[in-house]
Design an enzyme around this catalytic site. Structure first.
Site, PDB file in Angstrom:
ATOM      1  N   ALA A  70      46.795  33.336  45.210  1.00 38.27           N
ATOM      2  CA  ALA A  70      48.848  32.735  45.422  1.00 38.27           C
ATOM      3  C   ALA A  70      48.042  32.344  46.998  1.00 38.27           C
ATOM      4  CB  ALA A  70      49.732  34.212  44.917  1.00 38.27           C
ATOM      5  N   GLY A 115      44.187  33.751  41.488  1.00 39.42           N
ATOM      6  CA  GLY A 115      45.063  33.062  40.405  1.00 39.42           C
ATOM      7  C   GLY A 115      45.062  31.825  39.526  1.00 39.42           C
ATOM      8  N   GLU A 118      41.562  32.557  37.531  1.00 44.43           N
ATOM      9  CA  GLU A 118      43.149  32.684  36.144  1.00 44.43           C
ATOM     10  C   GLU A 118      43.760  31.885  35.467  1.00 44.43           C
ATOM     11  OE1 GLU A 118      44.946  37.520  36.824  1.00 44.43           O
ATOM     12  OE2 GLU A 118      45.430  36.178  39.040  1.00 44.43           O
ATOM     13  N   GLU A 138      41.051  39.562  45.113  1.00 41.77           N
ATOM     14  CA  GLU A 138      42.530  40.685  45.460  1.00 41.77           C
ATOM     15  C   GLU A 138      42.518  42.462  46.110  1.00 41.77           C
ATOM     16  OE1 GLU A 138      43.134  37.631  41.532  1.00 41.77           O
ATOM     17  OE2 GLU A 138      42.480  39.037  42.426  1.00 41.77           O
TER      18      GLU A 138
END
Length: 267
Positions: A70, A115, A118, A138
């Site tokens: 992100a 992300g 993911e 993260e």
């Protein structure tokens, strides 16, 4: 290659039944921001509505990054309510990606962090370049994965390996990703898209209904007991016979010729 409607943060192209979405923020290592996520959602809607598309390939612009997580400059402004809304939007889009009735291949050409990992693990499988790096960093920011990493990663590589990656925030190489079952194949970067398109071309030649039913049976069966999963398979097997492609495939085999699958999801 047909370039679809213009986007600012992705490139969306279709060629002979294969759609390609390229994350296109190379100066930011293709980091996810609100604008890119919105464009990805719109492109996925277009793909879902196009019966001619049989395979989707996701990759990143440039030679360094698939998606480097992100956009931290956005994350730094979040409070809890904004963070929840951002995660809910991300989950909805990744669920939309996973539910496409076609094959989805991640061509990971560099960093796939946060992300990026993911998104990649929500695809049906991953081909990676030798320079690819995976990770859920993260925890280094004092937060946790928010787009499904705590759920899909353990299902893919096992609980303990996923905990190790998420608790430490460390990156792993493409070679290690291959070893633990995160990636299906690792090739030199200059061969990545050719290898992906070779496999995509093989999949395009198959029947669309049988591909959909196989994908749905696998995905739905992953989270149920074996008996329920086998029941799901029985129903999916039966549905596959409703397609014109089932008749074509069996007839071609008997007649000793190559099958030409032309059926759609409607027949």
């Amino acid at each position: 290659m047909e370039v679809k409607m213009a986007y600012e943060n992705i490139i969306y192209e279709v060629n002979e039944g294969i759609a390609t979405i390229t994350f296109n923020r190379p100066t930011a290592l293709n980091a996810l921001n609100g604008a890119l996520i919105g464009e990805l959602s719109q492109a996925l809607d277009e793909i879902a509505a196009d019966e001619d598309i049989r395979v989707l390939v996701l990759t990143g612009a440039g030679e360094k990054s698939f998606v480097a997580g992100a956009d931290i400059t956005e994350l730094a402004t979040f409070n809890s309510l904004v963070a929840k809304n951002f995660a809910e939007i991300g989950h909805a889009i990744i669920h939309k990606l996973q539910q496409l009735p076609i094959a989805v291949i991640a061509a990971v050409n560099g960093f796939a962090l946060g992300g990026g990992t993911e998104i990649a693990i929500a695809c049906d499988f991953i081909y990676a370049s030798e320079n690819a790096k995976f990770g859920q960093p993260e925890i280094n920011l004092g937060v946790i994965p928010g787009f499904g990493g705590t759920q899909r990663l353990p299902r893919l590589i096992g609980t303990n390996r996923a905990k190790e990656l998420i608790f430490t925030g460390k990156m792993i190489s493409a070679a290690e990703a291959l070893q633990i079952g995160l990636a299906n194949k690792v090739v030199p970067q200059n061969q990545l898209m050719a290898e992906v398109m070779k496999t995509a071309g093989e999949i395009v030649s198959k029947g669309k209904v049988s591909l959909r039913e196989a994908k749905q049976a696998i995905n739905r069966g992953m989270n149920v007991d074996l008996a329920t999963g086998c029941s799901i398979e029985i129903d999916a097997f039966a549905v596959s016979f409703a397609s014109l492609d089932a008749k074509e495939g069996t007839t071609a085999f008997v007649e000793k010729r190559k099958a030409e699958f032309k059926g759609s999801l409607m027949k």
